[in-house]
Design a protein around this motif. Sequence first.
Motif, mmCIF file in Angstrom:
data_model
loop_
_atom_site.group_PDB
_atom_site.id
_atom_site.type_symbol
_atom_site.label_atom_id
_atom_site.label_comp_id
_atom_site.label_asym_id
_atom_site.label_seq_id
_atom_site.Cartn_x
_atom_site.Cartn_y
_atom_site.Cartn_z
ATOM 1 N N GLY A 286 0.958 -1.414 0.205
ATOM 2 C CA GLY A 286 -0.442 -0.111 -0.319
ATOM 3 C C GLY A 286 0.783 1.583 -0.252
ATOM 4 O O GLY A 286 0.200 2.282 -0.302
ATOM 5 N N PHE A 287 2.132 1.621 0.074
ATOM 6 C CA PHE A 287 3.215 2.138 0.180
ATOM 7 C C PHE A 287 4.060 2.380 -1.027
ATOM 8 O O PHE A 287 4.419 3.606 -0.956
ATOM 9 C CB PHE A 287 4.271 2.120 1.847
ATOM 10 C CG PHE A 287 3.077 2.091 2.711
ATOM 11 C CD1 PHE A 287 3.336 3.545 3.737
ATOM 12 C CD2 PHE A 287 3.358 1.415 3.609
ATOM 13 C CE1 PHE A 287 2.697 2.954 4.777
ATOM 14 C CE2 PHE A 287 2.517 0.725 4.658
ATOM 15 C CZ PHE A 287 1.471 2.787 5.024
ATOM 16 N N ASN A 289 3.475 3.657 -4.082
ATOM 17 C CA ASN A 289 2.706 4.611 -4.545
ATOM 18 C C ASN A 289 3.546 4.832 -6.024
ATOM 19 O O ASN A 289 2.402 5.527 -6.838
ATOM 20 C CB ASN A 289 2.360 5.209 -4.357
ATOM 21 C CG ASN A 289 3.592 6.775 -4.358
ATOM 22 O OD1 ASN A 289 4.650 6.042 -4.210
ATOM 23 N ND2 ASN A 289 3.398 7.439 -3.143
ATOM 24 N N GLU A 308 -5.385 1.701 -0.616
ATOM 25 C CA GLU A 308 -4.407 3.336 -1.192
ATOM 26 C C GLU A 308 -3.955 2.773 -2.709
ATOM 27 O O GLU A 308 -3.869 3.688 -3.482
ATOM 28 C CB GLU A 308 -3.035 2.881 -0.632
ATOM 29 C CG GLU A 308 -3.273 3.432 0.484
ATOM 30 C CD GLU A 308 -3.213 2.498 1.702
ATOM 31 O OE1 GLU A 308 -3.703 3.133 2.833
ATOM 32 O OE2 GLU A 308 -3.448 1.363 1.238
ATOM 33 N N GLU A 311 -5.293 4.610 -5.428
ATOM 34 C CA GLU A 311 -5.556 6.051 -5.256
ATOM 35 C C GLU A 311 -3.507 6.130 -6.490
ATOM 36 O O GLU A 311 -2.879 7.045 -6.810
ATOM 37 C CB GLU A 311 -4.637 6.520 -4.112
ATOM 38 C CG GLU A 311 -5.867 6.917 -2.921
ATOM 39 C CD GLU A 311 -6.845 7.728 -3.593
ATOM 40 O OE1 GLU A 311 -6.310 9.179 -4.398
ATOM 41 O OE2 GLU A 311 -8.351 7.532 -3.434
#
Length: 976
Positions: A286-287, A289, A308, A311
């Motif tokens: 989730g980190f 990105n 996440e 996004e």
Amino acid sequence: MKPPSPTAGAASLHLLSAVYLLLLLAPAAADDLQTLLSIKDAFKDSNTRVFDSWESNSNLCNFKGISCDSDGFVKEIELSNQNLSGAIPLTAICSLNRLQKLSLGYNQLRGRVSEDLNNCSSLRYLDVGNNFFSGQFPDVSSINGLVYLYANCSGFTGAFPWDSLRGMSALQVLSVGDNPFDRTTFPALVLNLTRLSWLYLSNCSIEGEIPEEIGNLVELVNLELAMNFLTGEIPAGITKLKKLWQVELFSNNLTGELPAGLRNLTNLEMFDASTNFLSGTLSEVGFLNKLVSLQLFENQLSGEIPAELGEFRNLVNVSLYMNRLTGPLPEKLGSWSEFYFIDVSENFLTGPIPPQMCKGGKMKMLLMLQNNFSGEIPASYASCTTLTRFRVNKNRLSGWVPGGIWGLPEMKLIDLAENDFEGPITTDIGNARSLAQLFVADNRFYGELPAEISKASSLVSIDLGNNGFSGTIPVEIGELKQITALHLQGNKFSGSIPASLGSCHSINEINMAENALSGEIPPSLGSLPTLNFLNLSRNELSGQIPATLSSLRLNLLDLSHNKLSGPVPESLLTEANNGSFAGNPSLCSETLAGFRRCSPQAGMPNHLRLVLLCLMLAFVALLASLVGFCYLKKKADRTGERSLKDHSWDLRSFHVLTFKEDEIIDAIKQDNLIGKGGSGHVYRVMAGNGKELAVKHVWHSDECAGRKIGSATPILGPPRSSKHRQFEAEVKMLSSIRHVNVVKLYCSISSEDSSLLVYEYMPNGSLWDRLHTCRKLALDWEARYEIALGAAKGLEYLHHSCDEPMIHRDVKSSNILLDEHLKPRIADFGLAKILQPEGSRESTQVVAGTHGYIAPEYAYTNKVNEKSDVYSFGVVLMELVTGKRPIETEFGENKDIVDWVCGKLKTKESVLSLVDSSIPQMYKENVIKVLKVAILCTARLPTLRPTMRSVVQMLEEARPFQLLSIVVTKDFVGNK
């Protein structure tokens, strides 16, 4: 005279110095020119235009692919992807003293790369990847200034010389993957190459754990270790590599959770650790990105997909299928980018389908089957014109399907089965020109099937089973010429079965059971050449069973519970044992128990009875005469073989002979007989020089020749109408063939009455003998594999490499002979035919081949091609894998080994049960890989079978102990 000025003198001195320097350099530059011309000559057999500018009267610096330094010496050779063939002239290349770059990748270079490469000590860039070399990769320790080394996918074997990299402190790119090197643990020396930015070691037999010290390579941008034998956890050290752009770890045996700190890889765009045994959650993902592609399918991951991900602005590819994930998909998933692909199938996901994944207008595939998704299909996908596959079967979805989805122009597969959808299939389906598969079974769809479905001309499979469709089946459905399966069972269709289905000549399955169909069964169904499944049960069909159905080769026929009347056709009587005609009280039969007797026919007039009696007596007399003639002929043959020397013989040799004609003729006697068949007798002959030979004696007359071929008879073929024509066919084929896996024909010896074909002798008989008879050998899997690969190469040669490509037409295990080392030879070319030019296909007026091996198209057409050989070879592969004969009573009535194998492709356990019990467990995965090739080869439609060239490639990939682990269930069950 005025003295020269100091300035002029200095200029003159400089000019002289320059000229002197050029004179010093000229011989060296000339040497480079001659070297380049010798390199050109070494590649003279290459099909390339790259050397057109390489002329002796030209400036070498203008040669295509050549770059020079400021002094005019060759600095770079860039000849990648130029269709070069042959060996590398390393001695010449390495004599170019200032050469810094040598790029020869993506060519067809072969042979060994010698240690002469060490003489190229000035190299900084070396690319020999994507070629076809053999042997070990050479020691390159003297080229310690290398910065770039590409040797991936180049055919090198043996142990890679990792120690030769010891002094290469400047190395930035190391790419040696996709080579079948010897197994080794992760090479520790690589961990000292701290300037590496690109490390490609995929598919090169690395085992053990990934070292924690991988974190020392802090400059790494790309790390690829996929398709190896790695075990253990992903080390925490990998989280120190903050420059990583791509990590590829798929197809290993990695376990444990994704390492804590993976979130530190903030530059990571491509992450693939699929097909491992990873567990835990996706929280660290989730980190990340900047992710573009996330592939973690076929693991044991659990928990929810991080919100996440919805996004992530660059994410275009998500593959998480076959895990244990729960919860919903992020609502905004794919809405920020040109999203391309999602596969989250076979999890426990819930909630709605994210509505905006096609917002960027690029989405190709939406695969979400076997989850617990609910709600309706978002209307936004009705305008997603790039979609090719839409699979959401086995969920809890409901509502109407947006009309536009039925008619998306690029869509190839729509699978909505086993949900709670309702409403009609709209007329939009007429726009689905690419649609091949339509699966909507087990829903609540209703309404009429629109006639516009006929415009979806690419349709191959339709399954509308167990819905509420009603009305008549549109007659236009007969326009679907590519349809192979039509499943309409469990609906409310009424009216008659369209006779137009008789023009769907590719169809092999029709299921219209449990509807309200009426009228008669169309006789045109009997003209469907590939139909093997016909279920019309539980309708209101009436009239007689069409006699045309007798011509079909059906594995299943069910006409039960209708209103049929009249006699059951004689050829279909065996189907009654399966209940195929139950529930039709007006049917009758003279022989079947449980059916009423048919009304007696009017007596036959006396004069017809007399004519019939006379004909029968004449037939008996003719048969008696024929038997007597054959007896006399056979007796004459026995004496004839002892007096062959009385004939005048003509010898045609095709190889250098070390034996004499008389030696062969004298040996044709009963004592040397080793086989009989429809095309002649076979004798074992020992020549005077001690060489063993096999001699086939073929009589040119058809009269009383061998009547029946035994399955285990070596070399022989089935009877033909003309032995002489068969003899000439075999001579024509074999005399021109030179291949290690095709039986060698030394010569032919012909007389007016008969001919002798002299072959190399195969002491181990045929593969049939070794698998199925009293001469059976305990063939281990490695021997079976080598037999399979060798026989495949022989057929590949016949199909693709002969001056006139040919089909064999009687490929079977008894026509694969084995030498003293069990190396296979393709034999018996009496049925072989030269392939026709492209655009036509060999046409045969009789069925050629042997029962159990014959491709299904022989049943409905006299136009066959090389794909018929592929089918027969697939049967041979099944024999090797299972140890079974092509026809066994255990397979069931009217079933062969292909039917039996295909009936067991349901679970991993049933697939494994197919493997011969004598084959050890350690080989099972390799065996299943070969079985998969066999299944591809025996596809019912010839167009779906691979070529023999592809078969050889697939078999080479299945070499024992050089394969990746495969998931049996994934290969055979539920492929997406």
